[in-house]
Design a protein around this motif. Sequence first.
Motif, PDB file in Angstrom:
ATOM      1  N   GLU A 141       0.796  -1.228   0.000  1.00 13.91           N
ATOM      2  CA  GLU A 141       0.000   0.000   0.000  1.00 13.91           C
ATOM      3  C   GLU A 141       0.837   1.292   0.000  1.00 13.91           C
ATOM      4  OE1 GLU A 141      -2.808   2.837  -0.131  1.00 13.91           O
ATOM      5  OE2 GLU A 141      -3.011   0.703  -0.620  1.00 13.91           O
ATOM      6  N   PRO A 142       1.808   1.478   0.913  1.00 15.04           N
ATOM      7  CA  PRO A 142       2.548   2.753   0.896  1.00 15.04           C
ATOM      8  C   PRO A 142       3.388   2.941  -0.355  1.00 15.04           C
ATOM      9  CG  PRO A 142       3.507   1.228   2.495  1.00 15.04           C
ATOM     10  CD  PRO A 142       2.209   0.628   2.050  1.00 15.04           C
ATOM     11  N   VAL A 143       3.920   1.846  -0.888  1.00 14.18           N
ATOM     12  CA  VAL A 143       4.706   1.920  -2.120  1.00 14.18           C
ATOM     13  C   VAL A 143       3.812   2.309  -3.284  1.00 14.18           C
ATOM     14  CG1 VAL A 143       6.212   0.607  -3.661  1.00 14.18           C
ATOM     15  CG2 VAL A 143       6.248   0.144  -1.203  1.00 14.18           C
ATOM     16  N   LEU A 144       2.651   1.676  -3.360  1.00 12.40           N
ATOM     17  CA  LEU A 144       1.704   1.969  -4.428  1.00 12.40           C
ATOM     18  C   LEU A 144       1.192   3.403  -4.324  1.00 12.40           C
ATOM     19  CD1 LEU A 144      -0.147   1.094  -6.783  1.00 12.40           C
ATOM     20  CD2 LEU A 144      -1.767   0.257  -5.054  1.00 12.40           C
ATOM     21  N   ALA A 145       0.865   3.850  -3.111  1.00 13.45           N
ATOM     22  CA  ALA A 145       0.343   5.202  -2.921  1.00 13.45           C
ATOM     23  C   ALA A 145       1.341   6.248  -3.408  1.00 13.45           C
ATOM     24  CB  ALA A 145       0.000   5.432  -1.449  1.00 13.45           C
ATOM     25  N   GLU A 146       2.624   6.036  -3.139  1.00 12.18           N
ATOM     26  CA  GLU A 146       3.648   6.979  -3.596  1.00 12.18           C
ATOM     27  C   GLU A 146       3.769   6.940  -5.114  1.00 12.18           C
ATOM     28  OE1 GLU A 146       6.653   9.788  -3.819  1.00 12.18           O
ATOM     29  OE2 GLU A 146       5.114   9.360  -2.298  1.00 12.18           O
ATOM     30  N   TRP A 147       3.679   5.766  -5.703  1.00  9.81           N
ATOM     31  CA  TRP A 147       3.737   5.655  -7.165  1.00  9.81           C
ATOM     32  C   TRP A 147       2.571   6.400  -7.798  1.00  9.81           C
ATOM     33  CZ3 TRP A 147       0.434   3.561 -10.850  1.00  9.81           C
ATOM     34  CH2 TRP A 147       0.969   3.382 -12.133  1.00  9.81           C
ATOM     35  N   VAL A 148       1.373   6.231  -7.244  1.00  8.97           N
ATOM     36  CA  VAL A 148       0.188   6.929  -7.766  1.00  8.97           C
ATOM     37  C   VAL A 148       0.386   8.436  -7.666  1.00  8.97           C
ATOM     38  CG1 VAL A 148      -2.272   7.371  -7.369  1.00  8.97           C
ATOM     39  CG2 VAL A 148      -1.396   5.024  -7.299  1.00  8.97           C
ATOM     40  N   ARG A 149       0.924   8.901  -6.543  1.00  9.25           N
ATOM     41  CA  ARG A 149       1.158  10.335  -6.368  1.00  9.25           C
ATOM     42  C   ARG A 149       2.105  10.862  -7.443  1.00  9.25           C
ATOM     43  NH1 ARG A 149       4.636  13.841  -4.702  1.00  9.25           N
ATOM     44  NH2 ARG A 149       6.224  12.260  -4.341  1.00  9.25           N
ATOM     45  N   GLN A 150       3.146  10.097  -7.743  1.00 10.89           N
ATOM     46  CA  GLN A 150       4.129  10.525  -8.727  1.00 10.89           C
ATOM     47  C   GLN A 150       3.565  10.538 -10.151  1.00 10.89           C
ATOM     48  OE1 GLN A 150       7.554   8.023  -8.205  1.00 10.89           O
ATOM     49  NE2 GLN A 150       8.097   8.908  -6.214  1.00 10.89           N
ATOM     50  N   GLN A 151       2.552   9.723 -10.407  1.00 11.12           N
ATOM     51  CA  GLN A 151       1.969   9.684 -11.750  1.00 11.12           C
ATOM     52  C   GLN A 151       1.204  10.958 -12.094  1.00 11.12           C
ATOM     53  OE1 GLN A 151       2.496   7.100 -14.067  1.00 11.12           O
ATOM     54  NE2 GLN A 151       3.978   6.599 -12.451  1.00 11.12           N
ATOM     55  N   GLY A 152       0.726  11.648 -11.081  1.00 13.36           N
ATOM     56  CA  GLY A 152      -0.011  12.883 -11.328  1.00 13.36           C
ATOM     57  C   GLY A 152      -1.237  12.647 -12.181  1.00 13.36           C
TER      58      GLY A 152
END
Length: 227
Positions: free
Chosen positions: A69-80
């Motif tokens: 979850e935290p890894v995915l959440a950061e990836w989603v944030r970076q995708q914009g």
Amino acid sequence: MTSRRLFCASLLGLATAGSIALPAAAAATEPKDGVEYLTLPSPLPLDAGRKVEVIEFFAYYCPHCYAFEPVLAEWVRQQGDRIVFKRVHVSRDANVAPQQRLFFTLEAMGLADRFHDKVFAAMHVDRLRLNSDEQVFDWIAKNGIDRAKFIDTYRSFGIQQRLRRADAMMDTYHIDRWPMIAIGGRYLTSPSHANESAIAAGEARSEAQQHQVVLQVMDYLVGKARQ
């Protein structure tokens, strides 16, 4: 709903502390269809416009979903604004049904973003099982959510429709493990798929390494879908 092999997976037993790690360079090679990701026979219709739709199929009880979850959440944030991100809580059995209904109720009430991490923490840190309606109702009340309003939504026809749609999506996307990521209505990948090439070589990646690799695969698939 058709039968399917259901398991919460990052290849249990292979992602151990004693696993042999592959060099970082090996993880950076172009992902292979049928190994690090799968391609559906036909692309599915989407409503994401020019953005790439990314769907996570997950379950609150699943320790691998919690770790991811935290890894995915950061990836989603970076995708914009390159992607539209959605979550689908999978079904399994009567013990998981209240957790699935909890997720879709929070989502319907506009509370999913606020309480998503808290539900994971309740299950994996506080060790609450949340496997009955009353346990769910007690938990939401302790967290300041209007109990009566929540129960009305939880038991509504709208939530029942969301549950049926989740089951239909699991069948359509052929979801047999979680966490699983669907990209662009065409591609599927997961931390366990990120381990496939290592397994073929007689090795295995740790769970953290699987996360690193699957994020690279996801970047690749988003780019592929945008083409």
